[in-house]
Design an enzyme around this catalytic site. Structure first.
Site, PDB file in Angstrom:
ATOM      1  N   ARG A  67       0.864  -1.162   0.000  1.00 44.79           N
ATOM      2  CA  ARG A  67       0.000   0.000   0.000  1.00 44.79           C
ATOM      3  C   ARG A  67       0.914   1.229   0.000  1.00 44.79           C
ATOM      4  O   ARG A  67       1.998   1.189   0.596  1.00 44.79           O
ATOM      5  CB  ARG A  67      -0.901   0.046   1.249  1.00 44.79           C
ATOM      6  CG  ARG A  67      -2.053  -0.946   1.220  1.00 44.79           C
ATOM      7  CD  ARG A  67      -3.156  -0.476   0.292  1.00 44.79           C
ATOM      8  NE  ARG A  67      -4.261  -1.411   0.194  1.00 44.79           N
ATOM      9  CZ  ARG A  67      -4.323  -2.414  -0.677  1.00 44.79           C
ATOM     10  NH1 ARG A  67      -3.323  -2.626  -1.513  1.00 44.79           N
ATOM     11  NH2 ARG A  67      -5.372  -3.210  -0.700  1.00 44.79           N
ATOM     12  N   GLU A 126      -3.348   7.917  -4.314  1.00 44.64           N
ATOM     13  CA  GLU A 126      -3.720   7.549  -5.682  1.00 44.64           C
ATOM     14  C   GLU A 126      -5.009   8.244  -6.109  1.00 44.64           C
ATOM     15  O   GLU A 126      -5.907   8.409  -5.285  1.00 44.64           O
ATOM     16  CB  GLU A 126      -3.930   6.028  -5.756  1.00 44.64           C
ATOM     17  CG  GLU A 126      -2.667   5.258  -5.479  1.00 44.64           C
ATOM     18  CD  GLU A 126      -2.911   3.772  -5.248  1.00 44.64           C
ATOM     19  OE1 GLU A 126      -3.996   3.283  -5.603  1.00 44.64           O
ATOM     20  OE2 GLU A 126      -2.000   3.132  -4.714  1.00 44.64           O
ATOM     21  N   HIS A 174      -1.378   0.954  -9.795  1.00 46.46           N
ATOM     22  CA  HIS A 174      -2.029  -0.009  -8.894  1.00 46.46           C
ATOM     23  C   HIS A 174      -2.730  -1.126  -9.659  1.00 46.46           C
ATOM     24  O   HIS A 174      -3.935  -1.303  -9.554  1.00 46.46           O
ATOM     25  CB  HIS A 174      -3.035   0.707  -7.978  1.00 46.46           C
ATOM     26  CG  HIS A 174      -3.349  -0.104  -6.739  1.00 46.46           C
ATOM     27  ND1 HIS A 174      -3.826   0.471  -5.582  1.00 46.46           N
ATOM     28  CD2 HIS A 174      -3.257  -1.420  -6.484  1.00 46.46           C
ATOM     29  CE1 HIS A 174      -4.003  -0.478  -4.662  1.00 46.46           C
ATOM     30  NE2 HIS A 174      -3.670  -1.629  -5.201  1.00 46.46           N
TER      31      HIS A 174
END
Lengths: 313, 319
Positions: free
Chosen positions: B236, B265, B283
Site C-alpha cells: 500500500r 492515488e 495499482h
C-alpha cells in the site's frame, strides 16, 4: 607487450579501452578516415583483433592481415566472424561465454513480463496523467504460461530455470534433442510455436537459423502469443514481424535485437503490445566488466603462450 | 396461473454486496447462482443479513456495522484490508476474510517485473528507442545485475513467499522481516526493517497496512538500504514515506524504485515524472483475468463455508 599491435574494430566501454591501451598498442579502426587504407597501412604489424557482437573479422579482413594470430570478441555471439577462415589459417578466436548467461536470461524474463503485464505502457499511462481519468486495463498473468525456447544452450537453460520458478511448463526446439533434460522437445520450430504461449529465441545465429522465426511460425504462435528475441535480429523475418503485429496475427513481442541495428521499424513505435530495447542483453556494469576482463585476459594469455581462457577456435 | 417454478423456494443464503457506486468487480454473475444478493444498506434486508461481500476498498466502518446487526462475516475482495475496521469486527465477533492466495502469484510476478524493469532500465530504454534516439546516441546507459542481489522481503506472507521463490531462481539471496519469525522458513529473519535494510540491496514491500506498518519504509530505512538500494512497493502507498522516497530518488541517494501504489492515488508526486530511475504503475498488480477467476473461487468458497458452518478458507491474518 606494448609493442604488439591490436586492431580495435569499434568503440567499447572505456574500461576495456583503458585495459587494452595499458598492455598493447591499440589501433582504433573507427578513427581512420578510410578504413581499408588504414588496414593496409598496418597490415604488416597487426597480430590481434578486438571486436564485439556487431563488429567482427570477415574473410576480407582476415586475408588483409597476414600476421593475424587471434580475434578476441567482446560478445558470445560470433556470427560476424568468419570462423571457417580462422580455422583454415590457424587463427584463434575467443569470446565471452558464461559471464553473460544470467544477464541475458534475466532480460528475457524482464521482456516477457514487460510485454504481458504492459509495464512500459502503464508507466507511460501514469506519466501522461491518464491515471487521474481512469484505471488501466487488465493484463495477462505470466505464472503458468507455457514457454517455448528456441535453442537450449547456456542461455536457453538459464531462461528455462527462471521460468520454472513461475510454474511455467517449458518446451524447446534444438538441432538435436537433449537427453538429460525434462523439458518437452519439439522437432521443429513450427511445432514448438504451435504448442507454447511465449516463444523465446535463444540460439546462435548461423546460416541455418537465419529467419528461423518466419511468417508461418508467427501465425502458429498466434494472436495471443508473445515472441521474445534476445538472440540476433536476423533470427526473425523483421518485415513479417511488423505486419504480424500490426495485423494482430501475433499477440505481442519483446525485442532486444533487430535486423539493422540501431534502426528499428517505425511502425513498432506506435504499438502498445511491443517492448523495444536497444540491445542491452549484457548491458550492466558488472557483466560488461567481466566480459572486458575476458577479452583482455585471452589476449594476454595468447601473447604469453599460456592457455586461452575461453577459446572458440 | 402459478407454475411449478414459482413454487420452488429460494434456498440461497442472503449476501450484501457492499460497493462504491463507481466501483465494479466482475463477480456478480457467478455469485447469483449460489446466493441471493442485494446492495443497499437502506434495504430492510440489512437487519437480517449475516454476510457482507466488500467490493474493492469500500470502507467498512463502525457505522456500517451498526446498520447490520446480524452480520457475522465480512468477505473482502483484496489482499489488503486496511479499509475495514478490523478492531470493530473483532469486538463484535465478525469474521473477516481476504482474497487468500488468489492474487499472490500475480502480485509476486509483478514485484519481480518491477525489479527487473528498475535494474535493467526496461521502461526507460523502451522510451529511449521509441523517441528515435538510439541511432543518434549509440549506447544506452548500463543497468545493474540482478543475480547475487540480497533481497529483503518486508512481510513474508503468501505474496512475499511467492516473490522469494521466484527471485531465488535468478541467483538472489533472500532475507525477511515479519511481525513474527516463521519457524518453518529457512531464509534469515531480521526483527526490524532497519536491520533488514542494512543487510539488503533490495527491499520488496509486501506487508499489510496497519497502524504499526504505516511508513514502515522511512528515512532511516532508506539510509540504511544505501546508495545502491532499490525499493519495490506492491503493498500500500502508505507503507512508504513517499516524501522521503522522492527526495532519495531525486538526489540519487538510492538506485531506484518500482512503485505500484502511492499514498494518494491516483495523484503522484510530480518530481517522479522526470526521473528515469523509477518505474510507475497505476495499482494494477492484481489486474488480470486470472486473478478475478481465482478471486471468485475464494469468495464463493468462503461464503459457502460460512453458510455451512465449516472453517473459512482465508480468514485474515496479520503477518
Amino acid at each position: 607487450m606494448e609493442s604488439i599491435d591490436v586492431l580495435m574494430l569499434c568503440p567499447m566501454i572505456s574500461y576495456l579501452e583503458q585495459e587494452l591501451d595499458r598492455r598493447f598498442n591499440v589501433l582504433k579502426l573507427w578513427t581512420a578516415p578510410e578504413k581499408s587504407q588504414f588496414i593496409k597501412d598496418h597490415s604488416a604489424t597487426i597480430r590481434a583483433i578486438a571486436g564485439d557482437g556487431g563488429h567482427g573479422a570477415d574473410a576480407e579482413m582476415i586475408e588483409a592481415l597476414p600476421r593475424l594470430e587471434i580475434v578476441s570478441s567482446f560478445s558470445v555471439g560470433v556470427d560476424k566472424i568468419d570462423l571457417e577462415k580462422c580455422r583454415e589459417k590457424g587463427i584463434r578466436v575467443t569470446y565471452t561465454p558464461d559471464v553473460l548467461t544470467d544477464e541475458v536470461a534475466d532480460l528475457a524474463i524482464g521482456l516477457i513480463m514487460a510485454v504481458l503485464r504492459r509495464l512500459c505502457e502503464s508507466d507511460r499511462y501514469v506519466r501522461s496523467g491518464k491515471w487521474k481519468k481512469g484505471d488501466f486495463k487488465l493484463t495477462t498473468k505470466f505464472t503458468g504460461k507455457t514457454v517455448g525456447i528456441i535453442g537450449l544452450g547456456r542461455i536457453g537453460m538459464a531462461i528455462a530455470k527462471r521460468a520454472e520458478a513461475f510454474n511455467c511448463p517449458i518446451c524447446y526446439y534444438s538441432r538435436t534433442e537433449k537427453p538429460d533434460t525434462k523439458y518437452k522437445y519439439y522437432p521443429s520450430v513450427l511445432e514448438l510455436a504451435s504448442n507454447c504461449e511465449i516463444l523465446v529465441v535463444a540460439c546462435s545465429l548461423t546460416a541455418e537459423t537465419r529467419h528461423i522465426v518466419n511468417r508461418e511460425v508467427m501465425n502458429a504462435l498466434g494472436p495471443k502469443g508473445v515472441l521474445i528475441n534476445i538472440g540476433r535480429g536476423p533470427h526473425i523475418d523483421e518485415p513479417e514481424l511488423v505486419s504480424a503485429l500490426v495485423e494482430g496475427r501475433l499477440g505481442g513481442a519483446g525485442l532486444d535485437v533487430y535486423e539493422h541495428e540501431p534502426e528499428v521499424p517505425e511502425e513498432l513505435f506506435g504499438l502498445e503490445n511491443v517492448v523495444l530495447l536497444p540491445h542491452v542483453g549484457t548491458a550492466t556494469v558488472e557483466t560488461r566488466k567481466a566480459m572486458a576482463d575476458l577479452v583482455v585476459g585471452n589476449l594476454e594469455a595468447h601473447f604469453s603462450n599460456k592457455p586461452l581462457l575461453t577459446p572458440l577456435v | 396461473m402459478a407454475t411449478e417454478d414459482n413454487e420452488v423456494e429460494d434456498h440461497r443464503p442472503l449476501v450484501l454486496i457492499h460497493h462504491l457506486p463507481s466501483f465494479k468487480l466482475p463477480l456478480q454473475d457467478r455469485l447469483i447462482t449460489h446466493f441471493r444478493l442485494f446492495d443497499s444498506l437502506a434495504s430492510p434486508e440489512a437487519s437480517s443479513v449475516r454476510a457482507l461481500m466488500c467490493v474493492g476498498p469500500t470502507p467498512v466502518t463502525a457505522d456500517t456495522l451498526d446498520r447490520l446487526p446480524s452480520l457475522r462475516l465480512v468477505v473482502g475482495s483484496s489482499a489488503g484490508l486496511d479499509h475495514v475496521d478490523l478492531a470493530e469486527c473483532h469486538r463484535r465477533g465478525i469474521a473477516v476474510t481476504n482474497s487468500g492466495d488468489a492474487y499472490s502469484e500475480n502480485v509476486a510476478d509483478y514485484a519481480v517485473a518491477l525489479l527487473l524493469d528498475v535494474l535493467r532500465r526496461v521502461s526507460a530504454a523502451d522510451r529511449f528507442v521509441r523517441s528515435g534516439l538510439w541511432p543518434q546516441m549509440g549506447e544506452y546507459p548500463l543497468g545493474r545485475k540482478l543475480g547475487g542481489k540480497r533481497i529483503g522481503i518486508v512481510g513474508l506472507g503468501s505474496i512475499g513467499s511467492e516473490v522469494a521463490k521466484r527471485l531465488v531462481a535468478f541467483g538472489c539471496t533472500v532475507a525477511y522481516n515479519s511481525r513474527n519469525k516463521k519457524p518453518s522458513v529457512l531464509y534469515p529473519y531480521y526483527a526490524n526493517v532497519h536491520d533488514l535494510a542494512v543487510n539488503s540491496d533490495v527491499l520488496i514491500v509486501c506487508c499489510a497496512l496497519t497502524n504499526e506498518t504505516y511508513h514502515i519504509i522511512n528515512k532511516d530505512v532508506l539510509t540504511a538500504l544505501g546508495k545502491e538500494g532499490v525499493i519495490i512497493n506492491v503493498g500500500r502507498g502508505a507503507l512508504v514515506d513517499e516524501k522521503e522516497l522522492v527526495q532519495f530518488l531525486v538526489q540519487g541517494e538510492i538506485v531506484g524504485a518500482g512503485l505500484d501504489v502511492f499514498e494518494n492515488e491516483p495523484n503522484i508526486p510530480k518530481e517522479l515524472f522526470a526521473l528515469d530511475n523509477v518505474v510507475l504503475s497505476p495499482h494494477l498488480a492484481v489486474l488480470t483475468p486470472e486473478s478475478f477467476e481465482a478471486l471468485n473461487e475464494v469468495i464463493i468458497a468462503n461464503l459457502k463455508a460460512f453458510f455451512s458452518n465449516k472453517p473459512l478458507l482465508s480468514p485474515f491474518q496479520q503477518e
